[in-house]
Design a protein around this motif. Structure first.
Motif, PDB file in Angstrom:
ATOM      1  N   LEU A   1     -31.599   2.517  53.108  1.00  0.00           N
ATOM      2  CA  LEU A   1     -32.259   3.600  53.856  1.00  0.00           C
ATOM      3  C   LEU A   1     -32.384   3.228  55.331  1.00  0.00           C
ATOM      4  O   LEU A   1     -32.006   4.013  56.220  1.00  0.00           O
ATOM      5  CB  LEU A   1     -33.654   3.863  53.270  1.00  0.00           C
TER       6      LEU A   1
ATOM      7  N   ARG B   1     -31.159  15.003  53.854  1.00  0.00           N
ATOM      8  CA  ARG B   1     -31.382  14.431  52.519  1.00  0.00           C
ATOM      9  C   ARG B   1     -30.046  14.072  51.865  1.00  0.00           C
ATOM     10  O   ARG B   1     -29.891  12.995  51.301  1.00  0.00           O
ATOM     11  CB  ARG B   1     -32.128  15.448  51.649  1.00  0.00           C
TER      12      ARG B   1
ATOM     13  N   LEU C   1     -28.531  10.941  53.366  1.00  0.00           N
ATOM     14  CA  LEU C   1     -29.219   9.720  52.937  1.00  0.00           C
ATOM     15  C   LEU C   1     -28.898   9.386  51.486  1.00  0.00           C
ATOM     16  O   LEU C   1     -28.673   8.222  51.137  1.00  0.00           O
ATOM     17  CB  LEU C   1     -30.729   9.885  53.134  1.00  0.00           C
ATOM     18  N   GLU C   2     -28.862  10.401  50.634  1.00  0.00           N
ATOM     19  CA  GLU C   2     -28.539  10.146  49.222  1.00  0.00           C
ATOM     20  C   GLU C   2     -27.152   9.527  49.099  1.00  0.00           C
ATOM     21  O   GLU C   2     -26.936   8.605  48.308  1.00  0.00           O
ATOM     22  CB  GLU C   2     -28.612  11.450  48.425  1.00  0.00           C
TER      23      GLU C   2
ATOM     24  N   LEU D   1     -38.870   7.128  48.547  1.00  0.00           N
ATOM     25  CA  LEU D   1     -38.438   5.933  49.263  1.00  0.00           C
ATOM     26  C   LEU D   1     -39.004   5.916  50.689  1.00  0.00           C
ATOM     27  O   LEU D   1     -39.486   4.875  51.175  1.00  0.00           O
ATOM     28  CB  LEU D   1     -36.904   5.911  49.297  1.00  0.00           C
ATOM     29  N   ILE D   2     -38.942   7.043  51.356  1.00  0.00           N
ATOM     30  CA  ILE D   2     -39.477   7.122  52.724  1.00  0.00           C
ATOM     31  C   ILE D   2     -40.987   6.939  52.723  1.00  0.00           C
ATOM     32  O   ILE D   2     -41.542   6.262  53.602  1.00  0.00           O
ATOM     33  CB  ILE D   2     -39.068   8.469  53.366  1.00  0.00           C
TER      34      ILE D   2
ATOM     35  N   ARG E   1     -25.638   7.719  51.262  1.00  0.00           N
ATOM     36  CA  ARG E   1     -25.621   6.366  51.798  1.00  0.00           C
ATOM     37  C   ARG E   1     -26.335   5.367  50.882  1.00  0.00           C
ATOM     38  O   ARG E   1     -26.099   4.165  50.946  1.00  0.00           O
ATOM     39  CB  ARG E   1     -26.295   6.336  53.180  1.00  0.00           C
ATOM     40  N   ILE E   2     -27.242   5.864  50.049  1.00  0.00           N
ATOM     41  CA  ILE E   2     -28.108   4.964  49.272  1.00  0.00           C
ATOM     42  C   ILE E   2     -27.640   4.807  47.827  1.00  0.00           C
ATOM     43  O   ILE E   2     -27.654   3.696  47.290  1.00  0.00           O
ATOM     44  CB  ILE E   2     -29.565   5.485  49.293  1.00  0.00           C
TER      45      ILE E   2
ATOM     46  N   TRP F   1     -34.557  13.396  58.515  1.00  0.00           N
ATOM     47  CA  TRP F   1     -35.455  12.350  58.998  1.00  0.00           C
ATOM     48  C   TRP F   1     -34.761  11.520  60.083  1.00  0.00           C
ATOM     49  O   TRP F   1     -33.529  11.430  60.132  1.00  0.00           O
ATOM     50  CB  TRP F   1     -35.861  11.405  57.867  1.00  0.00           C
TER      51      TRP F   1
ATOM     52  N   ARG G   1     -32.454  -0.629  48.063  1.00  0.00           N
ATOM     53  CA  ARG G   1     -32.526   0.763  48.507  1.00  0.00           C
ATOM     54  C   ARG G   1     -33.289   0.888  49.816  1.00  0.00           C
ATOM     55  O   ARG G   1     -32.955   1.730  50.660  1.00  0.00           O
ATOM     56  CB  ARG G   1     -33.148   1.631  47.409  1.00  0.00           C
ATOM     57  N   GLU G   2     -34.317   0.095  50.009  1.00  0.00           N
ATOM     58  CA  GLU G   2     -35.014   0.104  51.302  1.00  0.00           C
ATOM     59  C   GLU G   2     -34.048  -0.309  52.411  1.00  0.00           C
ATOM     60  O   GLU G   2     -34.035   0.288  53.493  1.00  0.00           O
ATOM     61  CB  GLU G   2     -36.214  -0.841  51.259  1.00  0.00           C
TER      62      GLU G   2
ATOM     63  N   VAL H   1     -35.501  10.473  47.715  1.00  0.00           N
ATOM     64  CA  VAL H   1     -35.531  10.078  49.124  1.00  0.00           C
ATOM     65  C   VAL H   1     -36.957  10.153  49.663  1.00  0.00           C
ATOM     66  O   VAL H   1     -37.401   9.264  50.411  1.00  0.00           O
ATOM     67  CB  VAL H   1     -34.576  10.963  49.951  1.00  0.00           C
TER      68      VAL H   1
END
Length: 220
Positions: A158, A172, A175-176, A194-195, A178-179, A215, A154-155, A191
């Motif tokens: 991201l 958000r 990103l969700e 994780l960030i 994509r992850i 972000w 997941r890192e 998210v």
């Protein structure tokens, strides 16, 4: 990173899903062309593995429609259709690569890395900006001093999303998508957590919040 697997053969699909997840991919698996079309329209995939012989809607039609509406998601065709004309047709329709079954998993993973890398506009396996790069081959973070650091799946997903176009703002929801894959539980603050963890590794200013938008990575 998320991959869409379009495969109607149960055994092949199960084995592929397991192997891809072991390699750090988040996999959404669909078994017919209609579902593949819907999943692609939702977006968020780094790569699509597309069988051609599908129930409902043939894989070539799925590909044709996706390219017709401007979908640039990298597509790797996985098929038993081994005729030269089939390969030419698939590539001309917009497939980024074409691999015949049966195949070696290591080669498939290498080809996936290659088409994802090309999507990022990189001939080399490194993407990112000065001081913060991602090695798509080893899935490691490369710091400004040359030090490398292993990342969780997941890192990596991201940072891949944020470093694909350094400085671009991702929401958000983007990103969700994509992850996380289908069926993965995503809490409302997933998210953020994780960030927060990445900032502890990279420094508080490495990933900046843009109020109300999302972000972005800080570009030196």
């Amino acid at each position: 990173m998320r991959a869409l697997l379009v495969e109607d053969d149960e055994m092949i699909g199960c084995n592929l899903s397991r192997a891809l997840e072991s390699a750090g991919w988040s996999v959404d698996w669909v078994r017919d062309g209609g579902l593949a079309r819907s999943a692609l329209a939702d977006g968020g995939y780094a790569c699509v593995l597309l069988d051609l012989s599908l129930p409902g809607l043939d894989g070539t039609e799925v590909l044709r429609q996706a390219r017709g509406r401007g979908d640039l998601t990298p597509v790797l065709v996985l098929t038993a259709r081994d005729g030269v004309d089939d390969r030419i047709h698939g590539l001309d329709l917009g497939a980024d690569d074409y691999l015949l079954k049966p195949f070696v998993m290591g080669e498939l993973l290498a080809r996936m890395r290659a088409i994802v890398r090309r999507r990022s506009g990189a001939a080399q396996p490194l993407i990112g900006c000065a001081g913060l790069q991602l090695d798509l081959g080893t899935r490691e973070l490369l710091r400004h001093n040359g030090a490398r650091e292993a990342l969780t799946a997941r890192e990596f997903a991201l940072l891949h999303a944020l470093l694909e176009r350094p400085g671009a703002i991702l929401s958000r929801e983007q990103l969700e998508r994509r992850i996380y894959g289908w069926g993965e539980e995503v809490t409302s603050n997933a998210v953020d957590v994780l960030i927060h963890g990445m900032r502890r590794k990279l420094g508080a200013e490495a990933i900046r919040n843009v109020r109300g938008l999302g972000w972005r990575v800080a570009v030196a």
